[in-house]
Scaffold this active site. Sequence first.
Site, PDB file in Angstrom:
ATOM      1  N   ILE A  70     -14.900  -9.092 -27.207  1.00 41.69           N
ATOM      2  CA  ILE A  70     -14.411  -8.542 -25.934  1.00 41.69           C
ATOM      3  C   ILE A  70     -15.306  -9.024 -24.787  1.00 41.69           C
ATOM      4  CG2 ILE A  70     -14.015  -6.417 -24.608  1.00 41.69           C
ATOM      5  CD1 ILE A  70     -13.479  -5.043 -27.357  1.00 41.69           C
ATOM      6  N   LEU A 215     -18.651   6.110 -16.465  1.00 46.93           N
ATOM      7  CA  LEU A 215     -17.238   5.820 -16.212  1.00 46.93           C
ATOM      8  C   LEU A 215     -17.107   4.323 -15.935  1.00 46.93           C
ATOM      9  CD1 LEU A 215     -16.428   8.797 -13.800  1.00 46.93           C
ATOM     10  CD2 LEU A 215     -15.766   8.620 -16.211  1.00 46.93           C
ATOM     11  N   ASP A 218     -16.145   3.506 -11.651  1.00 48.42           N
ATOM     12  CA  ASP A 218     -16.753   4.250 -10.531  1.00 48.42           C
ATOM     13  C   ASP A 218     -17.751   3.416  -9.734  1.00 48.42           C
ATOM     14  OD1 ASP A 218     -18.759   4.075 -12.396  1.00 48.42           O
ATOM     15  OD2 ASP A 218     -19.338   6.190 -12.310  1.00 48.42           O
ATOM     16  N   LEU A 220     -20.582   2.373 -10.611  1.00 49.68           N
ATOM     17  CA  LEU A 220     -21.963   2.780 -10.878  1.00 49.68           C
ATOM     18  C   LEU A 220     -22.349   2.515 -12.332  1.00 49.68           C
ATOM     19  CD1 LEU A 220     -22.049   6.211  -9.012  1.00 49.68           C
ATOM     20  CD2 LEU A 220     -23.310   4.146  -8.349  1.00 49.68           C
ATOM     21  N   GLU A 271     -24.726  -9.053 -27.608  1.00 47.96           N
ATOM     22  CA  GLU A 271     -25.238 -10.412 -27.425  1.00 47.96           C
ATOM     23  C   GLU A 271     -26.650 -10.342 -26.861  1.00 47.96           C
ATOM     24  OE1 GLU A 271     -23.181 -13.004 -28.444  1.00 47.96           O
ATOM     25  OE2 GLU A 271     -21.991 -11.270 -29.080  1.00 47.96           O
TER      26      GLU A 271
END
Length: 299
Positions: A70, A215, A218, A220, A271
């Site tokens: 991903i 989240l 957001d 952040l 990674e």
Amino acid sequence: MEQFPVSLVILNGKGANNDILRSAVKVMRDEGYTLHIRVTWEQGDAIRYVEEASRIGVDTVIAGGGDGTINEVATALAQLAPEHRPVLGILPLGTANDFATSVGIPQELDKALQLAIVGKGIPIDLVQVNESAFFINMATGGFGTRITTETPEKLKAALGGIAYFVHGLIRLDTLKPDRCEIRGENFEWQGDALVIGIGNGRQAGGGQELCPQALINDGLLELRIFTGEELLPAIFKTLTQPDDNPNIIDARSSWFEITAPHDITFNLDGEPLTSQKFRIDIHPNALSCRLPPNCPLLG
């Protein structure tokens, strides 16, 4: 006539012989959806396939693998111009699947594939580290990194996510805190860190929730530092008194800088990246990802 969306699936080579996935692909094709399948063999394949996806104008690039796959696909998508950037879809085929699990992607591959093709694309943040590295889920440093980079592949295959924890216990004698300095917006800390978690997402290492408030939309980053000289007392205290723990330091910021007097390694979605200095910046709404409507990581 209604035009069905077109998807390109980038499969980690380890997941290419999955019969359940094969039949799920056939079902979607029989329903009229176009799916191009590509299998990665070596470093750089995902970037090539993402460029191909952009060239042929697919709606979605689906990453089939674990957190590393991903990460590779998301990083490649970030290099494309926004107007030519397909939506990211996710098929959880790895050992830990930390990101997929935490955002609520179904474990059943037929349901995950359906979501990846027709689910709603939602803007999410992506995180850049130094010049050219990225992560979508979490960067972990300290003992947790050593566990993940040293956990033997056979142990991972046999035990799944719990392998990281088991292997960590085996190697407790080797765990030493990393001295470092960390800065962010209105935040400065220096000391000995046993574990550092910097989360866009919440969990790493096969289900360990390091950044429980994070989240993915957001703008952040959540920082959590586990401090202390000795690991076992720190872990015990964390488990028994998580809300009142002098061994935990939390912060939120859109960027962090980490410096150390020696090389330290961070795991970016699995990674490893080694340096004495890390600059970590969040890119708000950098990607669009097909997520379930009840995704718990959306603000």
